[in-house]
Design a protein around this motif. Structure first.
Motif, PDB file in Angstrom:
ATOM      1  N   ARG A 683     -48.091  81.310 125.919  1.00 22.94           N
ATOM      2  CA  ARG A 683     -47.103  81.925 125.038  1.00 22.94           C
ATOM      3  C   ARG A 683     -47.075  81.152 123.728  1.00 22.94           C
ATOM      4  O   ARG A 683     -47.325  79.959 123.706  1.00 22.94           O
ATOM      5  CB  ARG A 683     -45.696  81.813 125.624  1.00 22.94           C
ATOM      6  N   LEU A 684     -46.715  81.849 122.671  1.00 23.96           N
ATOM      7  CA  LEU A 684     -46.601  81.149 121.398  1.00 23.96           C
ATOM      8  C   LEU A 684     -45.214  80.547 121.216  1.00 23.96           C
ATOM      9  O   LEU A 684     -45.044  79.508 120.623  1.00 23.96           O
ATOM     10  CB  LEU A 684     -46.860  82.114 120.247  1.00 23.96           C
ATOM     11  N   ARG A 685     -44.249  81.226 121.766  1.00 25.12           N
ATOM     12  CA  ARG A 685     -42.878  80.846 121.498  1.00 25.12           C
ATOM     13  C   ARG A 685     -42.579  79.407 121.907  1.00 25.12           C
ATOM     14  O   ARG A 685     -42.049  78.629 121.115  1.00 25.12           O
ATOM     15  CB  ARG A 685     -41.949  81.839 122.203  1.00 25.12           C
ATOM     16  N   PRO A 686     -42.958  79.013 123.152  1.00 22.96           N
ATOM     17  CA  PRO A 686     -42.685  77.618 123.539  1.00 22.96           C
ATOM     18  C   PRO A 686     -43.336  76.625 122.577  1.00 22.96           C
ATOM     19  O   PRO A 686     -42.742  75.584 122.281  1.00 22.96           O
ATOM     20  CB  PRO A 686     -43.309  77.511 124.923  1.00 22.96           C
ATOM     21  N   ILE A 687     -44.525  76.967 122.094  1.00 24.64           N
ATOM     22  CA  ILE A 687     -45.195  76.061 121.158  1.00 24.64           C
ATOM     23  C   ILE A 687     -44.386  75.967 119.870  1.00 24.64           C
ATOM     24  O   ILE A 687     -44.132  74.887 119.329  1.00 24.64           O
ATOM     25  CB  ILE A 687     -46.621  76.548 120.848  1.00 24.64           C
ATOM     26  N   PHE A 688     -43.951  77.119 119.443  1.00 24.75           N
ATOM     27  CA  PHE A 688     -43.136  77.196 118.227  1.00 24.75           C
ATOM     28  C   PHE A 688     -41.874  76.338 118.382  1.00 24.75           C
ATOM     29  O   PHE A 688     -41.543  75.524 117.528  1.00 24.75           O
ATOM     30  CB  PHE A 688     -42.765  78.665 117.982  1.00 24.75           C
ATOM     31  N   ASP A 689     -41.200  76.502 119.512  1.00 21.43           N
ATOM     32  CA  ASP A 689     -39.970  75.751 119.754  1.00 21.43           C
ATOM     33  C   ASP A 689     -40.244  74.259 119.857  1.00 21.43           C
ATOM     34  O   ASP A 689     -39.512  73.430 119.332  1.00 21.43           O
ATOM     35  CB  ASP A 689     -39.288  76.243 121.036  1.00 21.43           C
ATOM     36  N   CYS A 690     -41.321  73.950 120.566  1.00 20.22           N
ATOM     37  CA  CYS A 690     -41.749  72.571 120.762  1.00 20.22           C
ATOM     38  C   CYS A 690     -41.885  71.849 119.414  1.00 20.22           C
ATOM     39  O   CYS A 690     -41.609  70.667 119.291  1.00 20.22           O
ATOM     40  CB  CYS A 690     -43.125  72.608 121.410  1.00 20.22           C
ATOM     41  N   LEU A 691     -42.355  72.602 118.434  1.00 20.07           N
ATOM     42  CA  LEU A 691     -42.592  72.012 117.114  1.00 20.07           C
ATOM     43  C   LEU A 691     -41.370  72.168 116.203  1.00 20.07           C
ATOM     44  O   LEU A 691     -41.465  71.954 114.996  1.00 20.07           O
ATOM     45  CB  LEU A 691     -43.796  72.698 116.465  1.00 20.07           C
ATOM     46  N   ASP A 692     -40.265  72.586 116.809  1.00 16.09           N
ATOM     47  CA  ASP A 692     -39.021  72.764 116.058  1.00 16.09           C
ATOM     48  C   ASP A 692     -39.180  73.655 114.832  1.00 16.09           C
ATOM     49  O   ASP A 692     -38.585  73.398 113.786  1.00 16.09           O
ATOM     50  CB  ASP A 692     -38.483  71.395 115.580  1.00 16.09           C
ATOM     51  N   GLY A 693     -40.021  74.631 114.943  1.00 17.13           N
ATOM     52  CA  GLY A 693     -40.165  75.561 113.830  1.00 17.13           C
ATOM     53  C   GLY A 693     -40.848  74.973 112.607  1.00 17.13           C
ATOM     54  O   GLY A 693     -40.799  75.540 111.526  1.00 17.13           O
ATOM     55  N   LYS A 694     -41.525  73.854 112.819  1.00 18.01           N
ATOM     56  CA  LYS A 694     -42.172  73.202 111.681  1.00 18.01           C
ATOM     57  C   LYS A 694     -43.310  74.059 111.121  1.00 18.01           C
ATOM     58  O   LYS A 694     -43.552  74.078 109.922  1.00 18.01           O
ATOM     59  CB  LYS A 694     -42.706  71.849 112.146  1.00 18.01           C
ATOM     60  N   TYR A 695     -43.994  74.756 112.024  1.00 17.81           N
ATOM     61  CA  TYR A 695     -45.093  75.605 111.569  1.00 17.81           C
ATOM     62  C   TYR A 695     -44.789  77.069 111.840  1.00 17.81           C
ATOM     63  O   TYR A 695     -44.115  77.394 112.813  1.00 17.81           O
ATOM     64  CB  TYR A 695     -46.389  75.206 112.278  1.00 17.81           C
ATOM     65  N   SER A 696     -45.324  77.895 110.990  1.00 17.36           N
ATOM     66  CA  SER A 696     -45.079  79.332 111.153  1.00 17.36           C
ATOM     67  C   SER A 696     -45.883  79.849 112.346  1.00 17.36           C
ATOM     68  O   SER A 696     -46.835  79.216 112.791  1.00 17.36           O
ATOM     69  CB  SER A 696     -45.508  80.076 109.893  1.00 17.36           C
ATOM     70  N   TYR A 697     -45.506  81.034 112.813  1.00 16.03           N
ATOM     71  CA  TYR A 697     -46.260  81.664 113.893  1.00 16.03           C
ATOM     72  C   TYR A 697     -47.704  81.909 113.481  1.00 16.03           C
ATOM     73  O   TYR A 697     -48.623  81.735 114.265  1.00 16.03           O
ATOM     74  CB  TYR A 697     -45.601  82.978 114.311  1.00 16.03           C
ATOM     75  N   ASP A 698     -47.897  82.282 112.233  1.00 14.98           N
ATOM     76  CA  ASP A 698     -49.261  82.507 111.765  1.00 14.98           C
ATOM     77  C   ASP A 698     -50.094  81.238 111.895  1.00 14.98           C
ATOM     78  O   ASP A 698     -51.223  81.255 112.366  1.00 14.98           O
ATOM     79  CB  ASP A 698     -49.260  82.970 110.299  1.00 14.98           C
ATOM     80  N   ASP A 699     -49.483  80.110 111.467  1.00 14.10           N
ATOM     81  CA  ASP A 699     -50.182  78.828 111.581  1.00 14.10           C
ATOM     82  C   ASP A 699     -50.539  78.547 113.038  1.00 14.10           C
ATOM     83  O   ASP A 699     -51.655  78.146 113.356  1.00 14.10           O
ATOM     84  CB  ASP A 699     -49.293  77.691 111.055  1.00 14.10           C
ATOM     85  N   ILE A 700     -49.555  78.766 113.907  1.00 14.89           N
ATOM     86  CA  ILE A 700     -49.786  78.455 115.315  1.00 14.89           C
ATOM     87  C   ILE A 700     -50.869  79.359 115.892  1.00 14.89           C
ATOM     88  O   ILE A 700     -51.794  78.902 116.559  1.00 14.89           O
ATOM     89  CB  ILE A 700     -48.480  78.597 116.129  1.00 14.89           C
ATOM     90  N   ARG A 701     -50.780  80.620 115.570  1.00 15.92           N
ATOM     91  CA  ARG A 701     -51.786  81.545 116.116  1.00 15.92           C
ATOM     92  C   ARG A 701     -53.184  81.171 115.638  1.00 15.92           C
ATOM     93  O   ARG A 701     -54.145  81.187 116.391  1.00 15.92           O
ATOM     94  CB  ARG A 701     -51.463  82.981 115.711  1.00 15.92           C
ATOM     95  N   MET A 702     -53.278  80.814 114.356  1.00 16.01           N
ATOM     96  CA  MET A 702     -54.584  80.453 113.812  1.00 16.01           C
ATOM     97  C   MET A 702     -55.088  79.186 114.481  1.00 16.01           C
ATOM     98  O   MET A 702     -56.257  79.085 114.860  1.00 16.01           O
ATOM     99  CB  MET A 702     -54.456  80.275 112.292  1.00 16.01           C
ATOM    100  N   ALA A 703     -54.181  78.202 114.635  1.00 20.49           N
ATOM    101  CA  ALA A 703     -54.590  76.952 115.266  1.00 20.49           C
ATOM    102  C   ALA A 703     -55.055  77.210 116.694  1.00 20.49           C
ATOM    103  O   ALA A 703     -56.079  76.676 117.127  1.00 20.49           O
ATOM    104  CB  ALA A 703     -53.432  75.954 115.247  1.00 20.49           C
ATOM    105  N   VAL A 704     -54.321  78.070 117.416  1.00 15.42           N
ATOM    106  CA  VAL A 704     -54.700  78.362 118.799  1.00 15.42           C
ATOM    107  C   VAL A 704     -56.095  78.982 118.846  1.00 15.42           C
ATOM    108  O   VAL A 704     -56.939  78.613 119.660  1.00 15.42           O
ATOM    109  CB  VAL A 704     -53.653  79.290 119.469  1.00 15.42           C
ATOM    110  N   ILE A 705     -56.352  79.890 117.916  1.00  9.95           N
ATOM    111  CA  ILE A 705     -57.681  80.516 117.861  1.00  9.95           C
ATOM    112  C   ILE A 705     -58.751  79.452 117.619  1.00  9.95           C
ATOM    113  O   ILE A 705     -59.773  79.395 118.301  1.00  9.95           O
ATOM    114  CB  ILE A 705     -57.742  81.588 116.744  1.00  9.95           C
TER     115      ILE A 705
END
Ligand code: ADP
Ligand code: MG
Ligand code: ZN
Length: 712
Positions: A683-705
Motif C-alpha cells: 500500500r502507498l498510504r502506510p508509506i506516506f504516513d510513515c514519512l509524515d507526509g514529507k513526500y507527495s504520493y507522486d514521489d512515493i509512487r515514482m520511488a516505488v517504481i
C-alpha cells in the motif's frame, strides 16, 4: 421495477444482470459490479435511487461525463445534479439548498469534495440511501488509472456505516477488485461479473493493400454516422484526415501533439455530431462516452489483443450493431518491432513479441475471431458460428486441398522448417529471388510446382494448415513454419483434405443485420435531434439514442399512444418530445404514403462490453528517448501523476522501460526505501504516513517504481 424502467427510462427490458444487481442493491447489500462498457452499469444505481426514499450519492471521476449523465437523467425527468469544480460558488450554494429541501434524488460528486471536513459534515446531515462509486478501479493505486482524489473515498464507510455501497467498473484484475473491496470496506459484497462478449460488435479483418480506397468503401456505409479510425502515428492521422476531408467526409485528426484546445474542440464536435470521423492515435477515446460510434477501424494492426479489445470497445455502446475492422499486413510488424526492440529486458521483450504474435495470429485466423478473442480473455465461447465475425459470416465453398497441402508440407520439410509463409509460397510458385537462389532452394524438387494458386491464395491455405495444426508457427520476429506430428501423419497417409476455397483479394462485405428501417426518415430524425440538442446545449444522444430513432423510422408511430411504446420513450420524453417528433414522422409517412407497423413486445437487448484503458504509447516513446518526466508531462499537457500512471501501466503489461536516466534524488529514494521496508510495499498510504507526509504520493509512487525496477 419494470414499471419504473419504462416510466423513467422508456426501456421495456433489463440487460443481463441488471435486474439481479438492482435487486441486491434494493435489499441494502453492498455490491461489486464488473461489467463491460455499454453494459448498462449506471442503471444499476439510478433505478434503486428512484425506489429509495432518500438521496443517492454518486462518485464519479470525470467532470465532463458527470454533466452528460446529469443531462441525460434530467431529460428523463429525474432530479439529478452534480457538484464539482466546474460550478461557481453560487451554483453550488443553490444545489445545497435544493438538496436540503429534499428535491434532489441523485447527486453526483467529484471525489475531492470528500476531503473537506465541512463537506463531510454536510453530506452526513443528508438522508443518504445509497452510495455508488463509478469507475471504481480508480481507487486502486496499482491499477492503470489510479486517481489520488479517490483516496478520499476511504471516508465513505466511516461517514455512512449503515448505507449500502455499490462499486462499478469495466476493468479490474483480481488484485484490483480486492483492493476496491478492501478500500471501500464493502461488507460481504455480492460480486457480479458479466461476460466480455459483445454480441453487437462485428469483427473483421481486411488485407492492407490499396488500403485507402478500401477505407473509403467502408466509411461510405457510415457517411453520416460516427466512426473512429485509429492510426499508428500522429503524422498518419493528419494525412488520412486530410484525405478524408478531400473526399467529402467531416473528419478531424486527434493526437496528443495537438494543443489542448484543439483536442477539446475535436472531442466536442464529435460528441455533438458535427464531425463524423475522428482519425486518431490511441490517445483518443478516454473520457469519451459516445454511445453511437458505429465503426472503429484500425488502419495499422495494434500490438496487443488487450489494447485492441479496449479500442473496439468504444464502438456500439448503445447495443446496436457496429463494425470493427482491422487492416492487416505482415509488413506493419516492423512498426511495432521498432518499439519492441527498445525493450531491454530479454524476458519482457520476449513477452511483448509473444503478444504481437498473438495479434498477428488474430489477423491471420481462419476460424471464428470471437472465439479466439474470448478464449484469450479466459472465457469459453460455445457456439460454432458466432454470426458476427467475417469468418463465420463468409459463405465457405469447400475444395479438395489434398494435393496442394502435400506440396506445401513437403516444401516446409525441404526447407528444413526454417522459413515463413511468404517464402514457402514463393518457392512453390517458382519465384526467383536472391534469397531463394542464395539458399539453393531454386534447385529443390518443390520449386515452382504450384501453378494453380497465387502466392496470396497459398498464404490462405497455409493459414488453414496452421489452424488444423498440420503446421506450427513459431512466434517471434520472423514467424517460421514447422511441420507437426499431425502434418507428418497426413503426408504419409491417404486422407483427403477439404478446406474452404481461398478468397480472391476483395474486401469482404461487412454485414450488420440492422433491422430494415427507413433510412431517409432516420436521417431526418437525426437532423431534428441535432437541432434540438443544440438548442438545449446537450449532446444529441441525451435527446434520444439511435435505437429509439431507428424504431421510430421502422414502426412509424402516428400518435402519442404508439410513440409511447418506442424504446427510450419514458413519461417525461413523451411529454417533452412526442409532439415535435410525431410531427416529422407523420409528415413523412403521409408524403411517402407509408403504413405504420404495429409495435410488438420487444425482445431483450443484448449485453455489450468494453474494458476502459488507454495506452501510453507516447510516454513510452518519449521515455525511450530519455526525455525527463516533467518534460513528457508538459509536452502532452498532462500531470506528472498521469505519466506515472502510464509507467505503471506499461510495466504492468510486462513491457520493459529503461528508467535509469531518470533524475530522482538518491536520498529521497533511500528514505522512501526504508519506509517501504518498514511499512510493507503493498500500500502507498502506510508509506506516506510513515514519512509524515514529507513526500507527495507522486514521489512515493515514482520511488516505488524505481526501487522495484532496480530489484529486477
Ligand atoms: P456503462 O456505464 O456500463 O458503460 P451505461 O450505463 O452508460 O453503460 O449504458 C450504456 C447505454 O445503454 C446507455 O445509452 C443506456 O441508456 C443504455 N441502456 C442501459 N440499460 C438499458 C436497458 N435496460 N435497455 C436499453 N438500453 C439500456
Ligand atoms: Mg459508466
Ligand atoms: Zn465468428
Amino acid at each position: 421495477m419494470k414499471t419504473l424502467l419504462k416510466q423513467y427510462f422508456g426501456y421495456d427490458q433489463f440487460r443481463p444482470l441488471q435486474e439481479e444487481i438492482i435487486q441486491n442493491v434494493i435489499e441494502k447489500n453492498d455490491t461489486f459490479v464488473l461489467m463491460p462498457t455499454g453494459g448498462g452499469k449506471s442503471l444499476c444505481y439510478q433505478l434503486p435511487a428512484l425506489k429509495f426514499k432518500g438521496i443517492t450519492l454518486v462518485v464519479s471521476p470525470l467532470i465532463a461525463l458527470m454533466k452528460d449523465q446529469v443531462d441525460a437523467l434530467q431529460s428523463c425527468g429525474i432530479r439529478a445534479e452534480f457538484i464539482n469544480s466546474s460550478l461557481s460558488a453560487g451554483e453550488i450554494q443553490k444545489i445545497y439548498e435544493e438538496t436540503e429541501g429534499g428535491e434532489i434524488k441523485i447527486l453526483y460528486i467529484a471525489p475531492e469534495r470528500f476531503a473537506l471536513k465541512s463537506f463531510q459534515a454536510w453530506v452526513q446531515s443528508l438522508p443518504v440511501s445509497l452510495i455508488a462509486v463509478d469507475e471504481a478501479h480508480c481507487i486502486s493505486e496499482w491499477g492503470h488509472d489510479f486517481r489520488p482524489e479517490y483516496r478520499n473515498l476511504r471516508y465513505l464507510r466511516k461517514l455512512f456505516p449503515k448505507v449500502p455501497l455499490i462499486a462499478l467498473t469495466a476493468t479490474a484484475t483480481d488484485k484490483v477488485r480486492e483492493d476496491i473491496i478492501n478500500q471501500l470496506e464493502l461488507q460481504e459484497a455480492k460480486i457480479f461479473i458479466s461476460s466480455f462478449n459483445r454480441e453487437n460488435l462485428h469483427l473483421s479483418v481486411v488485407e492492407k493493400k490499396n488500403a485507402f480506397p478500401k477505407l473509403l468503401d467502408i466509411l461510405d456505409k457510415y457517411r453520416d454516422e460516427s466512426s473512429i479510425i485509429y492510426c499508428f502515428s500522429r503524422k498518419e492521422t493528419e494525412k488520412i484526415a486530410e484525405k478524408l476531408i478531400g473526399n467529402g467526409f467531416k473528419a478531424c485528426a486527434y493526437h496528443a501533439g495537438l494543443s489542448k484546445e484543439k483536442r477539446k474542440k475535436a472531442q466536442d464536435s464529435f460528441i455533438k455530431d458535427k464531425v463524423n470521423v475522428i482519425v486518431g492515435t490511441i490517445a483518443f477515446g478516454m473520457g469519451i462516452n459516445k454511445p453511437d460510434v458505429r465503426l472503429v477501424v484500425h488502419y495499422t494492426y495494434p500490438k496487443t489483443l488487450e489494447g485492441y479489445y479496449q479500442e473496439i470497445g468504444r464502438a456500439g455502446r448503445d447495443g446496436l450493431p457496429s463494425d470493427c475492422v482491422m487492416f492487416y499486413t505482415y509488413a506493419d510488424t516492423r512498426k511495432h518491432e521498432f518499439f519492441i526492440n527498445q525493450i531491454y529486458d530479454q524476458e519482457l521483450k520476449g513477452r511483448a513479441e509473444e503478444k504481437l504474435g498473438e495479434m498477428m495470429t488474430y489477423g491471420e485466423l481462419t476460424t471464428c475471431r470471437k472465439k479466439y478473442v474470448l478464449r484469450y480473455f479466459g472465457e469459453n465461447f460455445e457456439k460454432d458460428n458466432c454470426g458476427s465475425c467475417d469468418i463465420c459470416l463468409t459463405d465457405k465453398i469447400m475444395f479438395d486441398a489434398t494435393v496442394v497441402s502435400q506440396k506445401i508440407l513437403s516444401a516446409v520439410i525441404r526447407t528444413e522448417n526454417k522459413f515463413g509463409k511468404g517464402y514457402i509460397a514463393q518457392v512453390l510458385r517458382g519465384k526467383k529471388n536472391q534469397k531463394i537462389s542464395a539458399n539453393g532452394h531454386d534447385r529443390l524438387s518443390v520449386f515452382g510446382i504450384v501453378r494453380d494458386f497465387s502466392e496470396n491464395e497459398l498464404g490462405q491455405i497455409i493459414n488453414h494448415l496452421v489452424g488444423l495444426e498440420y503446421l506450427r508457427k513459431d512466434i517471434g520476429k520472423y514467424p517460421t513454419l514447422g511441420i507437426t506430428r499431425k502434418g507428418v501423419d497426413f503426408l504419409k497417409g491417404s486422407e483427403l483434405l477439404e478446406i474452404p476455397k481461398p478468397q480472391a483479394d476483395i474486401i469482404k462485405e461487412i454485414k450488420t443485420g440492422k433491422f430494415d428501417y427507413n433510412t431517409e426518415l432516420f436521417e431526418k430524425l437525426r437532423e431534428l435531434r441535432k437541432s434540438l440538442a443544440e438548442k438545449a446545449n446537450v449532446p444529441p444522444f441525451v435527446i434520444f439514442g439511435d435505437q429509439s430513432l431507428q424504431e421510430m423510422a421502422y414502426y412509424l408511430p402516428q400518435n402519442r399512444e404508439a410513440f409511447a411504446r418506442i424504446g427510450g420513450v419514458g413519461v417525461k420524453k413523451l411529454e417533452d418530445l412526442s409532439e415535435i417528433f410525431l410531427g416529422t414522422i407523420v409528415d413523412f409517412t403521409t408524403k411517402e404514403n407509408l403504413a405504420p407497423i404495429e409495435i410488438p413486445d420487444k425482445p431483450s437487448m443484448r449485453t455489450t462490453k468494453n474494458p476502459k484503458v488507454e495506452t501510453a504509447l507516447i510516454t513510452q516513446g518519449l521515455i525511450a528517448q530519455k526525455i525527463p518526466l516533467a518534460k513528457i508531462a508538459e509536452k502532452q499537457g498532462l500531470k506528472i501523476g498521469t505519466i506515472i500512471n502510464h509507467i505503471t501501466q506499461i510495466i504492468d503489461r510486462g513491457e520493459e522501460l529503461d528508467l535509469s536516466y531518470i533524475d530522482f534524488p538518491p536520498e529521497k529514494i533511500t528514505e522512501i526505501a526504508s519506509a517501504f521496508e518498514e511499512c510493507g510495499n503493498e500500500r502507498l498510504r502506510p508509506i506516506f504516513d510513515c514519512l509524515d507526509g514529507k513526500y507527495s504520493y507522486d514521489d512515493i509512487r515514482m520511488a516505488v517504481i524505481l526501487i522495484k525496477n532496480r530489484e529486477k
